[in-house]
Design a protein around this motif. Structure first.
Motif, PDB file in Angstrom:
ATOM      1  N   LEU A  18       0.939  -1.228   0.134  1.00 47.57           N
ATOM      2  CA  LEU A  18      -0.082   0.027  -0.067  1.00 47.57           C
ATOM      3  C   LEU A  18       0.967   1.474  -0.121  1.00 47.57           C
ATOM      4  O   LEU A  18       0.580   2.188  -0.538  1.00 47.57           O
ATOM      5  CB  LEU A  18      -1.095  -0.077   1.504  1.00 47.57           C
ATOM      6  N   VAL A  19       1.948   1.098   0.717  1.00 49.91           N
ATOM      7  CA  VAL A  19       3.011   2.356   0.694  1.00 49.91           C
ATOM      8  C   VAL A  19       3.477   2.712  -0.740  1.00 49.91           C
ATOM      9  O   VAL A  19       3.428   3.889  -1.116  1.00 49.91           O
ATOM     10  CB  VAL A  19       4.210   2.110   1.739  1.00 49.91           C
ATOM     11  N   HIS A  20       3.748   1.608  -1.508  1.00 49.31           N
ATOM     12  CA  HIS A  20       4.364   1.980  -2.868  1.00 49.31           C
ATOM     13  C   HIS A  20       3.104   2.520  -3.615  1.00 49.31           C
ATOM     14  O   HIS A  20       3.147   3.298  -4.603  1.00 49.31           O
ATOM     15  CB  HIS A  20       5.135   0.701  -3.048  1.00 49.31           C
ATOM     16  N   THR A  21       2.007   1.897  -3.535  1.00 53.27           N
ATOM     17  CA  THR A  21       0.650   2.166  -4.381  1.00 53.27           C
ATOM     18  C   THR A  21       0.508   3.563  -4.088  1.00 53.27           C
ATOM     19  O   THR A  21       0.536   4.649  -4.858  1.00 53.27           O
ATOM     20  CB  THR A  21      -0.544   1.341  -3.922  1.00 53.27           C
ATOM     21  N   VAL A  22       0.320   3.982  -2.769  1.00 52.71           N
ATOM     22  CA  VAL A  22       0.148   5.603  -2.656  1.00 52.71           C
ATOM     23  C   VAL A  22       1.198   6.448  -3.078  1.00 52.71           C
ATOM     24  O   VAL A  22       1.119   7.526  -3.439  1.00 52.71           O
ATOM     25  CB  VAL A  22      -0.296   5.672  -0.975  1.00 52.71           C
ATOM     26  N   ALA A  23       2.412   5.974  -2.677  1.00 57.16           N
ATOM     27  CA  ALA A  23       3.713   6.711  -3.466  1.00 57.16           C
ATOM     28  C   ALA A  23       3.475   6.931  -4.965  1.00 57.16           C
ATOM     29  O   ALA A  23       3.501   8.459  -5.299  1.00 57.16           O
ATOM     30  CB  ALA A  23       4.925   6.044  -3.176  1.00 57.16           C
ATOM     31  N   ILE A  55      -7.378   4.157  -1.036  1.00 56.27           N
ATOM     32  CA  ILE A  55      -6.220   3.261  -0.509  1.00 56.27           C
ATOM     33  C   ILE A  55      -5.868   3.730   1.078  1.00 56.27           C
ATOM     34  O   ILE A  55      -5.711   2.725   2.112  1.00 56.27           O
ATOM     35  CB  ILE A  55      -5.280   3.106  -1.221  1.00 56.27           C
ATOM     36  N   ARG A  56      -5.766   5.107   0.991  1.00 51.34           N
ATOM     37  CA  ARG A  56      -5.163   5.608   2.688  1.00 51.34           C
ATOM     38  C   ARG A  56      -6.234   5.220   3.871  1.00 51.34           C
ATOM     39  O   ARG A  56      -5.458   5.065   4.785  1.00 51.34           O
ATOM     40  CB  ARG A  56      -5.267   7.109   2.248  1.00 51.34           C
ATOM     41  N   VAL A  57      -7.306   5.024   3.553  1.00 49.36           N
ATOM     42  CA  VAL A  57      -8.116   4.845   4.825  1.00 49.36           C
ATOM     43  C   VAL A  57      -7.872   3.254   5.243  1.00 49.36           C
ATOM     44  O   VAL A  57      -8.191   2.889   6.373  1.00 49.36           O
ATOM     45  CB  VAL A  57      -9.990   4.523   4.169  1.00 49.36           C
ATOM     46  N   GLN A  58      -6.937   2.238   4.467  1.00 50.73           N
ATOM     47  CA  GLN A  58      -6.855   1.181   4.772  1.00 50.73           C
ATOM     48  C   GLN A  58      -5.225   1.357   5.633  1.00 50.73           C
ATOM     49  O   GLN A  58      -4.776   0.086   5.909  1.00 50.73           O
ATOM     50  CB  GLN A  58      -6.489   0.231   3.619  1.00 50.73           C
TER      51      GLN A  58
END
Length: 66
Positions: A12-17, A37-40
């Motif tokens: 999720l970190v790479h996805t949001v980056a 995504i951030r809500v997770q």
């Protein structure tokens, strides 16, 4: 790719980056997808994503067309 781990570990970190970079370039869907995504994620993970996208930009300014 990172959200489902296609060819890479799911992150999720790479996805949001990556969505941070897309949002910075005014991608129409980036803000909505990033928010979903951030809500997770924990606050620490969100901070890591921001730090990672900033590092990528510093190391690769061409990511923003510069």
């Amino acid at each position: 790719m990172y959200i489902k781990g296609h060819g890479v570990p799911a992150s999720l970190v790479h996805t949001v980056a990556w969505w941070n970079l897309a949002a910075a370039q005014e991608d129409k869907n980036a803000a909505t997808l990033k928010a979903a995504i951030r809500v997770q994620m924990t606050a620490k993970q969100i901070a890591q994503a921001q730090k990672l996208s900033n590092e990528w930009l510093r190391e690769n300014p061409k990511l923003m067309g510069q």
